[in-house]
Motif scaffolding. Sequence first.
Motif, mmCIF file in Angstrom:
data_model
loop_
_atom_site.group_PDB
_atom_site.id
_atom_site.type_symbol
_atom_site.label_atom_id
_atom_site.label_comp_id
_atom_site.label_asym_id
_atom_site.label_seq_id
_atom_site.Cartn_x
_atom_site.Cartn_y
_atom_site.Cartn_z
ATOM 1 N N SER A 1 0.826 -1.207 0.000
ATOM 2 C CA SER A 1 0.000 0.000 0.000
ATOM 3 C C SER A 1 0.863 1.262 0.000
ATOM 4 O O SER A 1 1.925 1.307 0.607
ATOM 5 C CB SER A 1 -0.886 -0.006 1.251
ATOM 6 N N GLN B 1 -8.165 -0.722 3.268
ATOM 7 C CA GLN B 1 -8.262 -0.413 1.839
ATOM 8 C C GLN B 1 -8.874 -1.593 1.100
ATOM 9 O O GLN B 1 -8.776 -2.740 1.555
ATOM 10 C CB GLN B 1 -6.864 -0.146 1.254
ATOM 11 N N GLU C 1 -7.075 3.550 -3.358
ATOM 12 C CA GLU C 1 -7.548 4.737 -2.647
ATOM 13 C C GLU C 1 -8.905 5.064 -3.244
ATOM 14 O O GLU C 1 -9.020 5.296 -4.448
ATOM 15 C CB GLU C 1 -6.575 5.912 -2.800
ATOM 16 N N SER D 1 -11.380 4.219 1.765
ATOM 17 C CA SER D 1 -10.052 4.388 2.375
ATOM 18 C C SER D 1 -9.809 5.852 2.755
ATOM 19 O O SER D 1 -9.237 6.145 3.809
ATOM 20 C CB SER D 1 -8.952 3.906 1.420
#
Length: 284
Positions: free
Chosen positions: A156, A227, A244, A248
């Motif tokens: 991430s 996420q 995203e 998130s």
Amino acid sequence: SGVNVISPTWFYIQDTAGNIGNIASADYVSLAHEKGLKVWGLIDNFTADVSTTDTLSQLASRQNIIQQLVQTALSVGLDGINVDFESLSEDAGPHFLEFLRELSIECHKNNLVVSVDNPVPEDFTSHYDRAEQGKVVDYVIIMGYDEHYVGSDAGSVASLPWVEQGVKDTLSEVAAQRTILAIPFYTRLWKTTDGGALTSEAIGMDQAQQTISDNGAETYWDKKTSQNYGTYEGEGATYQIWLEDSQSIAEKVKLVSKYGLAGVSAWKLGFENSGIWQVITDNL
């Protein structure tokens, strides 16, 4: 909707004598002001062959930069200056702080807000000395992204636990009312070839959703990162993405009220989808 400051990348260091490139526009500022936006002109140190340490270690160079910034700010009607000096070496630390002190004095004389962008605190960025920054600048901005980046393992860009730890660590040095959390509007699409070579590219929210649907990838909510995560195979490679999106972003924005921060900012305009502004507003 909900945006109150825009920060265009208008200035950059051109040489170690402190001459700066400048594409500031008075028309842009007046248009932004008409829309109720304040404008903080951004200066960066991304010119590859100019040493930030050599530039900032000279009083004359620092003063040259500051004079040009303040002069331009006043002539085009800026409301503030944002300093985005990245990848600072340890020996640049003391000179960077001296630059911020001198810049803040001149900006505050002229009613200009000073903000400075910082990586999430790690041992190897302690020379940014956020505690000292927080004494002189108006806002210390945490760049709550690049947890994984070009050259790192796949992962991430900004998992929630990592971002939250960055907020906590910053608040151990800087007052909450001077701290702004910057969140990413981008994500990385990671590609691992059958031979094991790993590459990634930064893409915006709409492109990420398009990629997911074009490849029929299923996504699921990953509690560890907060996420939506997806993976798919294609052209002899495995692709992974930590999205995203509205979910998130909502979780990250909630950190602002949880820790009493001054606000939220985002990198960068154009990577977001249109609905995200409402998500930010709703969660502030």
